[in-house]
Enzyme design. Structure first.
Site, PDB file in Angstrom:
ATOM      1  N   TYR A  46      -1.023   0.838  -1.668  1.00 43.25           N
ATOM      2  CA  TYR A  46      -0.474   1.176  -0.692  1.00 43.25           C
ATOM      3  C   TYR A  46      -1.672   1.544   0.393  1.00 43.25           C
ATOM      4  O   TYR A  46      -2.533   2.415  -0.212  1.00 43.25           O
ATOM      5  CB  TYR A  46       0.471   2.301  -1.161  1.00 43.25           C
ATOM      6  CG  TYR A  46       2.007   2.123  -1.461  1.00 43.25           C
ATOM      7  CD1 TYR A  46       2.575   1.239  -0.914  1.00 43.25           C
ATOM      8  CD2 TYR A  46       2.461   2.500  -2.939  1.00 43.25           C
ATOM      9  CE1 TYR A  46       3.761   0.904  -1.220  1.00 43.25           C
ATOM     10  CE2 TYR A  46       3.388   2.059  -3.404  1.00 43.25           C
ATOM     11  CZ  TYR A  46       4.315   1.337  -2.677  1.00 43.25           C
ATOM     12  OH  TYR A  46       5.511   1.121  -3.016  1.00 43.25           O
TER      13      TYR A  46
ATOM     14  N   ASP B 152       5.507  -4.583   2.729  1.00 42.60           N
ATOM     15  CA  ASP B 152       7.062  -4.461   2.970  1.00 42.60           C
ATOM     16  C   ASP B 152       7.430  -3.041   2.972  1.00 42.60           C
ATOM     17  O   ASP B 152       8.751  -2.874   2.898  1.00 42.60           O
ATOM     18  CB  ASP B 152       7.798  -5.372   2.096  1.00 42.60           C
ATOM     19  CG  ASP B 152       7.626  -4.858   0.403  1.00 42.60           C
ATOM     20  OD1 ASP B 152       6.875  -3.929   0.391  1.00 42.60           O
ATOM     21  OD2 ASP B 152       8.268  -5.594  -0.180  1.00 42.60           O
TER      22      ASP B 152
ATOM     23  N   HIS C 259      10.658  -6.047  -2.415  1.00 40.58           N
ATOM     24  CA  HIS C 259      10.405  -4.905  -3.198  1.00 40.58           C
ATOM     25  C   HIS C 259      11.409  -4.460  -4.184  1.00 40.58           C
ATOM     26  O   HIS C 259      12.002  -3.266  -4.115  1.00 40.58           O
ATOM     27  CB  HIS C 259      10.183  -3.782  -2.178  1.00 40.58           C
ATOM     28  CG  HIS C 259       9.152  -2.490  -2.397  1.00 40.58           C
ATOM     29  ND1 HIS C 259       7.784  -2.376  -1.939  1.00 40.58           N
ATOM     30  CD2 HIS C 259       9.231  -1.443  -3.203  1.00 40.58           C
ATOM     31  CE1 HIS C 259       7.508  -1.481  -2.112  1.00 40.58           C
ATOM     32  NE2 HIS C 259       8.312  -0.850  -3.263  1.00 40.58           N
TER      33      HIS C 259
END
Lengths: 505, 505, 505, 505
Positions: A238, A266, A359
């Site tokens: 991330y 995403d 995800h």
């Protein structure tokens, strides 16, 4: 040398006016943080003046408290000998759960990946189950991820010598015993005290690649340290709003031997997962809910996902890609691509591949499944760049909804290099620890052996597009609403019955 | 000056032979009207000689009694001090309902628009629920309105800087914070004493446009009066058989600042809604039902909708459009267009737009959903007139079945300027009053923020057709009837189970 | 003049060795017929030596006994005064049924055609319900008949002056108030003592055409006699193996004023209807079942349908058509055509039309619905003979599965002249006698008025193909079998709930 | 001459250290085999020193023990007079089952093939039911086999003289009264003591062809011996890793008069059938399960299928086909072909036909149904070799999921020569022995007669492709996951109800 603050002193700061807590042997003044705590102040106040480590650990990444509290609130170490033990009151619900844990069937009775979920659902805490199992909005995409595989059918070949079948392959050049990898999922300690290490160790035993999550419960180094010599690991990233943090993290990872960087694209904002949110209210102090509504300053209803992800950079852009390419030599893969246009862009910018993923259905509801997107990406990248898949230079991965080796083989036949599996392994270790993950991998091996033979494919290369019929994969059908009046009048057919009512069922 | 008729005098007219009632401080002789009352005579006779206002209000538009009774039956004001209070007997059912109202969860626990409906269903009166929730015939279209959105899937884009996302837009040139408006629905006081004013006030707070219904429980002026300065309102129009009445109404509305006139064209006659009709019989005097059957003069079984709509002009025609254009400068929009041919005609006649709608499934069953019609209209108006959508000159709206921001974004991507939402707001104020509507709007805001980011769209303009896959939208599938004998023989797969039966579920 | 045989004499023949029964005042020696009785010998023996008329009537066409017994077994009239009444034992089940009859809701509470079926199912005898409701094999086609209409959707037009709407039309040149007719169904007395006369009389009141069935419970002449002056009736014909019988019947019908002859072509053998067959065993003497199995001479398990239809000619062929054309001037229509090839053949041979029908799903399971076949027939007869529909010269009819005026309007839009409705009227009179049928027709009128207006069609001619979307009509989808393990693990989303459990539902 | 070993001596070897058992009058030393027994050692130890024949018989092919034990462990005959009877403890479950057997309805009440399964499920042992009914993985293909037929609909012809209809045909040149054959299924004695002989005898009575399974409970010769004079039988062949064994078996079969050799090609390894596997654990000694897990040497969890099939040659290849052609003159058919490519290959190599089959859904889940594959094979072999079907030179067969004569007629219309039926006959004899199979065949006859007439086909030749619409056969639809929140809010339509609650249902 000082042994640190005394437990007695800490114990005096046990109110909302002055609230200190101990985590991992260090003292923190969280008084000002109380109203901002995503999990509500009540749960912190329960540990005010006490050691909160046991409660803290499973639901926070290791550095959550150090990252979120300003340095002046870090009050330093405590003298552990002086700290009073927190008496944990075991609720009836928890007792019942502990009993259920004793009733788990033996691992040999676990026959497939679904079984782990069935057991985990029984033996996990409600909170952990809600966090792992929840998905976005109406959870349509979450279930579609699995359903989409059921629209793809096999065209097996017969009369091929399948005495020796081999389903090993390579991912980004690294060997794996199966065309799967353990994909990144957050907060492993919610399910088991060893958290992600369960995965690392099982992966080592089975020569499978693990993708380490940014939001692991265990620290990155802990996970890397527990890898076996030569064990390949990837990193899911991330991207932090503060790019220096990201740069440091990425370069550290490369130094530690990580072989691939999967940048999540995403999740500029983490999804609303209503099951997880609804769970909150049961733990909440009703009085506080009212206050909260009045002040409206903090919305505590957003669940664990939001709480731990505020650092994620919403501004991440294609323009940032060259920067990534400049700070690391690890292959870069975008995780979360959902249409051919973005896959093409990734290819054109020289990336190593993309994960076609939504995800796990936890972000945008009504995003299509990775396996459906795969069909589109393969078609368009062939038409526009002449590529064929699987392709060593630009690898396609898929994740979401996989439960059987047949699911994996469908993806491989359609062009995927490998398939990421997440929740099933979470459920496996939540129910049985590391042994559970090993059993899960063994089951997949058994299924691969069987199904490669039945498909007539001796190697992964022989798993070709002609072996599947994906003609219905793009169909998104919702039936015409049913006609209640007609159906309530209709009397179903009945089979012959035993004369007496003593039937078995 | 006279204080009007005395309560005592009124009280003597308490039989079917001479029946006076008091409504809003005025006395009416309804003796001759008794057999024609769409709700049956019994309910009126209950209030014969008494004040019927409390019963009257929620189920009649404000001028129902004055419009339906000839002037000579208007007996003038009553001296309120002399009127005896009606003792309302609170039934057990009503008591249970009041208790349920006390049990409503706090608004922070309401996570989505579905939740309002779940609570409203529990706390509304049966009659109100039947009126709001019912739809035409087998309610197929009603549910299809929602289901059709589920046949449309997203193709989101990644790696776009979505730090700032903005889902505000303009409707007929007027700004709105979201691409939605509150569409017209009748009889708001059935759900809440403040009726439509709940919507007006919440709309003001959120800078959203409200469309005022002709059949509001509150009077038109009351609704306009409670608007905030500068608040934009539209008007939904049922055209009266007496065009002078319509002209007066329209011109009055324009003077009061209404910014758009939505002429309902899908309801020359209001639909048969059987749930609503079935409700009637429970309140009916069995003796009267028998009489009724004998005389057959009045069919009381048609529900509230029919009762209040007899004035609607069945002769409304394309030929009337120029007349509307001559009496007002407000933009004219047709509400209830259901095929491209009529949309094209509206465009060719210079109208400002059309609402692709089937009246919430309350009129013609098996009419297609607005979202499906949108796909057809956009295609054909492009092919025949070269139009692209969204289009400022000729705006397309859709209503029916919307529950999530994702639904709205699908419509916008396919070419709609904005989407009308009706029932969810009715349920929001029926359960929680104005605060409920505000919470509903806030939830939509949260969903828009999340989903714009996840779609990769920074503005409404960036929500483009390529972002959705509507390839299955025209599929109207009904499965082959099931094979009961086969399925009753089939034994479902069972997961692994705890050794003991003490499972959680 | 003799009063006939004495009851006392008849009463002596009350054993399987010599078994006489009285039906309609005449005595028959059925001793030799016992083992061949399709309903089993037991039921006859119950009436051995007695008057069996009440039991006989509802389940036999009037001339069943005279046709099946050789003349020498017709023993002539009985002196009714001397016949002992049969004591009918009223079973508990029958008592419960009689009570349910008392509990029927008033006719005004019946809102649609489904409602009649819901009530009829409660108040009919099990035997009658089994006979009327059963269909072939797994009853797939039976339900598909209704389901197919749900794959057809409307494209209504707006802004047409629909003050006056008129849904009357002509069938074979004869006016009808609606584009429907009452189609032929057998054994009307099973549902009501007046049998088919309920239909005749209600049809007269509503200016609707009735098609008289060959296998009516009432005799043909009885039905014709009860018609109103000028009332139009058609005749459905099962062709007898003995063509002289057929010729006599047809010419008699023509003389009696029948206006159209519908020759059933989908029933060379009447279908196996397992619900009906299963019903048998409950009434059967177990001892006899065993005997029966041993002898295997007569298969009593074939239900009422087979029992009454053995005369039907299995050899009926296109070659017979000219013969029919030679014996009558009535328009000839084939009932039961199921593909365009046969419709074309009928056209080419100069017939007046075809009924696209699968016999209510009672013959060949997996035959397609009439409405689906209609689409194909209209397309092919246009392509091959340039015909357009509705067509006065060659009329297309459809039956099966119709419950709403919208169903009828779909058929009309697609080219049908009119639609046959059967079971709903059976259920209407089974529940409420003639008044039920009248109410059913009135409901259809109400639905037609509403739906013509909402469609924007002032006359039946204005109900055009563009008003429907039948694009999905040929889809015969069966979903992929469900994934039990996955679904049993999935936890459904839950709405917000009242704090307490005191919810309404 | 010696009477063999004494029972007393055998009885002393009753421990895991030295374990002898008696089967069919012969003594075997199974001590070393104990840990390898696929059914676990516990069940053997129960019979240590005793006669295990009754337990052994139904779950082993006759020569299982002689083939698996080395010759030196064959200790020779026992003196039967000296053997003690094993006291079989009848469990409560078994008693209940025996009671249910007494409650079976009479055969005349069995109306269709589904009925046998409904009864068999009640009266079979759990173990037998699990073995027969289980299929691979999630059993999707197993149920798809039946479901696929429901996507194929009829286009029947009318007005053909169908007085005489004849559904007899020829398979590989041999006459059969119906276009079906009894396909090979293993372990017939699990369902009935007479095992496969039930099928042989019933087939003889009805002039139907039986395919003898390699893994029959009865020995091959036993089955051939009980055939009637002239009765045609085929042989299903699992090819042994030791080709000499296969050669001997094939040539023996040819000598015994077998008329066709069906080589199974879809089972190089027998499938994982989880229902069957789960059954195991209930019979297992928990202690042993633990040991087993520790040692991991033998995986006992693979169910009966694996246990009996280890000899099957995984290396079978197209290259072996000429060898088969060299050792026998019987027509060779490949059983288990699943795509046109392999069917074409079989044709090109001069084989007599292929069975389009997925092994009853017991091998590869998500393999397509035979009936779907048929459509593809007929299309491609026409396009590539100009073949039309049915074809005498290269015959196509289909098996799996057949329950009705209509299913068979669909396959025949699409080009199949005949259809194999397996499980329904297993269930028929498990419930009713040979008489059950005869009744099943009679039911099929009744259905054929009816449906040939209704189709308008006098002979099998007249069952042509135009009689079916298979346009939806390739559709593999899974609906969009349902929207729980929406549906839990929706209130279903209700029919009219009796005033009182005393309804029948």
């Amino acid at each position: 040398m000082s042994k640190g603050l005394s437990g007695k002193e800490v114990a005096q700061h046990n109110t909302a006016e002055s609230c200190w807590i101990i985590v991992h042997g260090k003292v923190y003044d969280v008084t000002e943080f109380l109203p901002e705590h995503p999990g509500g102040s009540k749960i912190i106040l329960k540990y005010a003046g006490k050691d909160a480590t046991a409660e803290y650990d499973p639901i926070h990444p290791p550095n959550a408290i150090t990252d979120n509290l300003p340095p002046e609130k870090h009050l330093g170490p405590v003298d552990q000998d002086t700290v009073l033990k927190v008496d944990v009151v075991v609720t009836d619900e928890e007792k019942a759960r502990q009993e259920r844990i004793q009733q788990r069937p033996s691992l040999t009775e676990i026959l497939n990946l679904h079984d782990f979920e069935a057991i985990a659902r029984q033996v996990m805490s409600e909170k952990a189950w809600a966090y792992y199992s929840s998905a976005a909005d109406d959870e349509i995409t979450h279930r579609e991820n699995h359903a989409a595989y059921h629209r793809i059918w096999f065209r097996p070949r017969v009369l091929r010598n399948v005495t020796n079948v081999d389903w090993s392959t390579k991912i980004l050049g690294h060997p794996t015993k199966m065309p799967i990898y353990i994909t990144a999922t957050a907060l492993g300690k919610l399910g088991h005290p060893d958290g992600e290490l369960n995965l690392t160790r099982a992966a080592a035993k089975h020569d499978i690649i693990q993708m380490i999550p940014t939001l692991a419960s265990c620290s990155f180094d802990e996970i890397v340290d527990s890898a076996a010599p030569g064990q390949v690991q990837f990193l899911q990233l991330y991207v932090n709003g503060d790019r220096e943090i990201t740069k440091k993290f990425v370069q550290h990872a490369e130094k530690r031997g990580i072989k691939g960087l999967f940048i999540t694209v995403d999740a500029p904002q983490l999804g609303r997962r209503e099951k997880d949110m609804r769970m909150k209210f049961e733990a909440e102090d009703p009085r506080e809910v009212t206050d909260n509504k009045a002040s409206n300053k903090v919305d505590r209803s957003q669940g664990a996902a939001r709480a731990i992800s505020s650092f994620i950079d919403t501004s991440l852009d294609w323009k940032d890609i060259p920067w990534f390419q400049s700070i690391t030599k690890m292959p870069l893969i975008l995780k979360g691509v959902q249409c051919w246009e973005d896959a093409l862009q990734a290819y054109d910018m020289g990336l190593a591949g993309v994960v076609l993923s939504n995800h796990g259905g936890r972000q945008l509801d009504f995003a299509r499944s990775g396996i459906e997107t795969l069909v589109e990406v393969v078609r368009e990248l062939k038409a526009r760049r002449g590529l064929t898949f699987p392709n060593e230079k630009f690898q396609l991965f898929v994740d979401g909804g996989v439960r059987r080796a047949t699911d994996v083989l469908k993806a491989v036949a359609l062009g995927a290099t490998a398939v990421g599996i997440g929740r099933p392994f979470l459920y496996a270790f939540s129910a049985y620890g590391q042994e559970g993950v090993e059993r899960a991998l063994q089951i997949l091996h058994d299924e691969f052996e069987m199904n490669m033979r039945l498909l007539g494919a001796r190697t992964i290369k022989e798993v070709v597009p002609e072996m599947v019929d994906a003609g219905s994969v793009h169909q998104h059908i919702v039936s015409v609403p049913d006609d209640s009046l007609y159906f309530s009048n209709y009397e179903s057919m009945q089979s012959a019955r035993l004369k007496d009512v003593k039937s078995k069922m």
